[in-house]
Enzyme design. Structure first.
Site, PDB file in Angstrom:
ATOM      1  N   HIS A 144       0.840  -1.208   0.000  1.00 47.38           N
ATOM      2  CA  HIS A 144       0.000   0.000   0.000  1.00 47.38           C
ATOM      3  C   HIS A 144       0.868   1.248   0.000  1.00 47.38           C
ATOM      4  O   HIS A 144       2.082   1.180   0.248  1.00 47.38           O
ATOM      5  CB  HIS A 144      -0.925   0.030   1.226  1.00 47.38           C
ATOM      6  CG  HIS A 144      -2.131  -0.844   1.073  1.00 47.38           C
ATOM      7  ND1 HIS A 144      -2.132  -2.178   1.394  1.00 47.38           N
ATOM      8  CD2 HIS A 144      -3.380  -0.569   0.601  1.00 47.38           C
ATOM      9  CE1 HIS A 144      -3.326  -2.694   1.138  1.00 47.38           C
ATOM     10  NE2 HIS A 144      -4.109  -1.746   0.658  1.00 47.38           N
ATOM     11  N   LYS A 148      -0.393   4.814   4.630  1.00 48.45           N
ATOM     12  CA  LYS A 148      -1.332   3.890   5.304  1.00 48.45           C
ATOM     13  C   LYS A 148      -0.910   3.665   6.756  1.00 48.45           C
ATOM     14  O   LYS A 148       0.265   3.467   7.049  1.00 48.45           O
ATOM     15  CB  LYS A 148      -1.400   2.558   4.555  1.00 48.45           C
ATOM     16  CG  LYS A 148      -2.418   1.608   5.155  1.00 48.45           C
ATOM     17  CD  LYS A 148      -2.814   0.504   4.198  1.00 48.45           C
ATOM     18  CE  LYS A 148      -3.788  -0.472   4.839  1.00 48.45           C
ATOM     19  NZ  LYS A 148      -5.047   0.179   5.242  1.00 48.45           N
TER      20      LYS A 148
HETATM   21  P1  NAD Z   1      -6.616   9.431   4.752  1.00 51.26           P
HETATM   22  O1  NAD Z   1      -5.615   9.559   5.861  1.00 51.26           O
HETATM   23  O2  NAD Z   1      -6.256   9.991   3.412  1.00 51.26           O
HETATM   24  O3  NAD Z   1      -8.026  10.048   5.184  1.00 51.26           O
HETATM   25  C1  NAD Z   1      -8.572   9.909   6.477  1.00 51.26           C
HETATM   26  C2  NAD Z   1      -9.374  11.160   6.750  1.00 51.26           C
HETATM   27  O4  NAD Z   1     -10.052  11.039   7.995  1.00 51.26           O
HETATM   28  C3  NAD Z   1      -8.476  12.433   6.848  1.00 51.26           C
HETATM   29  O5  NAD Z   1      -8.986  13.415   5.973  1.00 51.26           O
HETATM   30  C4  NAD Z   1      -8.641  12.849   8.296  1.00 51.26           C
HETATM   31  O6  NAD Z   1      -8.596  14.262   8.433  1.00 51.26           O
HETATM   32  C5  NAD Z   1     -10.053  12.329   8.580  1.00 51.26           C
HETATM   33  N1  NAD Z   1     -10.356  12.320  10.006  1.00 51.26           N
HETATM   34  C6  NAD Z   1      -9.523  12.142  11.058  1.00 51.26           C
HETATM   35  N2  NAD Z   1     -10.197  12.310  12.202  1.00 51.26           N
HETATM   36  C7  NAD Z   1     -11.476  12.618  11.871  1.00 51.26           C
HETATM   37  C8  NAD Z   1     -12.652  12.908  12.606  1.00 51.26           C
HETATM   38  N3  NAD Z   1     -12.638  12.925  13.933  1.00 51.26           N
HETATM   39  N4  NAD Z   1     -13.813  13.131  11.935  1.00 51.26           N
HETATM   40  C9  NAD Z   1     -13.839  13.088  10.599  1.00 51.26           C
HETATM   41  N5  NAD Z   1     -12.747  12.845   9.822  1.00 51.26           N
HETATM   42  C10 NAD Z   1     -11.581  12.614  10.478  1.00 51.26           C
HETATM   43  O7  NAD Z   1      -6.887   7.863   4.637  1.00 51.26           O
HETATM   44  P2  NAD Z   1      -7.573   7.070   3.423  1.00 51.26           P
HETATM   45  O8  NAD Z   1      -6.526   6.531   2.522  1.00 51.26           O
HETATM   46  O9  NAD Z   1      -8.687   7.879   2.844  1.00 51.26           O
HETATM   47  O10 NAD Z   1      -8.164   5.808   4.217  1.00 51.26           O
HETATM   48  C11 NAD Z   1      -9.122   5.991   5.246  1.00 51.26           C
HETATM   49  C12 NAD Z   1      -9.493   4.626   5.826  1.00 51.26           C
HETATM   50  O11 NAD Z   1     -10.147   3.850   4.809  1.00 51.26           O
HETATM   51  C13 NAD Z   1      -8.308   3.774   6.295  1.00 51.26           C
HETATM   52  O12 NAD Z   1      -8.690   3.066   7.456  1.00 51.26           O
HETATM   53  C14 NAD Z   1      -8.085   2.818   5.144  1.00 51.26           C
HETATM   54  O13 NAD Z   1      -7.473   1.604   5.529  1.00 51.26           O
HETATM   55  C15 NAD Z   1      -9.502   2.589   4.698  1.00 51.26           C
HETATM   56  N6  NAD Z   1      -9.685   2.136   3.308  1.00 51.26           N
HETATM   57  C16 NAD Z   1     -10.639   1.194   3.125  1.00 51.26           C
HETATM   58  C17 NAD Z   1     -10.931   0.771   1.856  1.00 51.26           C
HETATM   59  C18 NAD Z   1     -12.055  -0.217   1.664  1.00 51.26           C
HETATM   60  O14 NAD Z   1     -12.360  -0.573   0.512  1.00 51.26           O
HETATM   61  N7  NAD Z   1     -12.727  -0.629   2.754  1.00 51.26           N
HETATM   62  C19 NAD Z   1     -10.229   1.287   0.754  1.00 51.26           C
HETATM   63  C20 NAD Z   1      -9.256   2.253   0.987  1.00 51.26           C
HETATM   64  C21 NAD Z   1      -8.993   2.689   2.281  1.00 51.26           C
END
Ligand code: NAD
Length: 251
Positions: A144, A148
């Site tokens: 990844h 991550k």
């Molecule tokens: P990222 O770090 O780019 O985004 C996370 C966001 O959450 C950030 O903008 C952060 O500011 C925000 N955040 C933090 N605290 C918060 C709060 N209290 N309220 C609202 N927002 C808040 O990460 P990402 O790459 O977008 O991934 C996010 C999550 O999704 C991770 O856990 C990742 O593993 C998961 N993910 C899952 C899938 C899937 O298909 N299920 C796919 C990709 C990523």
């Protein structure tokens, strides 16, 4: 038209969800939640009073890609307002998973560590392969992007659960030094580099052959599309836990 709120709206996935939804006519993103107030592609992003914003914007379902603590606070707001929840965030501990289970007693909830259709099919294929090749060595790899947080990935953990439901193997996370392989182990490896969207591979080796089952996501849009499909599927349903496999099989 399903009215969707997005948690983690400014993140990599949150932005992908907003962009993907803009090209669809079955879903509409009405509000986003994040750590900074603002606007993304015309969608207002708010930082507080999540329950109030869900009611004000008449949201049907929240799509969540944030961090576990944020998801759990959001789940409480969903229970308070009766709004469904699609959880894409990964990395929950046991207490977090239990809190989501209890939220699903009040609202419809669909949690998946991976919203790609290909990974859904990979899970089914892995089950069949492990069952059929029951004495082959198993090794699991994932890669990844360098931002991550959790490791191994939620998807790798899900694939491991599928393997373990078929065979009694113990995960060994990386190897170093004197580390001979035991018959009942599965090596699990996590690589972090650049902007890799997500790669997973299970190899099954034995009997003078190696079977490799792998998947790679080319764009975050694949997860965004799957999560929005899940949101449309969840709208109007009763409380309970739903599975992304049902979404894939229904369309
Ligand atoms: P990222 O770090 O780019 O985004 C996370 C966001 O959450 C950030 O903008 C952060 O500011 C925000 N955040 C933090 N605290 C918060 C709060 N209290 N309220 C609202 N927002 C808040 O990460 P990402 O790459 O977008 O991934 C996010 C999550 O999704 C991770 O856990 C990742 O593993 C998961 N993910 C899952 C899938 C899937 O298909 N299920 C796919 C990709 C990523």
């Amino acid at each position: 038209m399903t009215r969707v709120a997005v948690n983690g709206a400014a993140g990599r996935m949150g932005r992908a969800v907003i962009e993907t939804a803009a090209d669809r006519d079955d879903v509409s993103v009405v509000v986003g939640f994040g750590t900074e107030a603002g606007e993304i592609r015309g969608v207002p992003v708010v930082t507080e009073d999540v329950a109030g914003a869900l009611a004000e914007h008449d949201a049907d379902v929240v799509v969540d890609f944030a961090v576990p603590e944020a998801t759990l606070a959001l789940a409480e707001a969903c229970v308070e307002t009766g709004v469904g929840l699609v959880v894409g965030t990964t990395g929950f501990d046991e207490d977090g998973l239990a809190a989501l289970d209890s939220a699903s007693e009040s609202v419809p909830l669909l949690k998946a560590t991976n919203f790609s259709r290909g990974i859904q099919v990979l899970q089914r294929t892995v089950r069949e392969a492990v069952r059929a090749l029951d004495d082959y060595d198993l090794e699991l790899m994932e890669s990844h992007h360098n931002g991550k947080i959790d490791a191994p990935s939620g998807t790798a953990k899900t694939l491991l659960e599928v393997v373990q439901s078929e065979r009694d193997v113990e995960p060994v996370y990386g190897r170093e030094g004197h580390a001979p392989r035991a018959d009942d182990e599965i090596g699990v490896f996590a690589r972090r580099a650049g902007d890799i969207r997500g790669e997973h591979e299970l190899i099954l080796a034995g009997n003078d052959e190696v079977l490799s089952l792998s998947h790679h996501a080319e764009d975050r849009a694949v997860f965004a599309a799957g999560a929005l499909d899940a949101a449309a599927f969840l709208a109007g349903r009763g409380a309970g836990q739903y599975d992304f496999g049902e979404v894939v099989d229904s369309s």
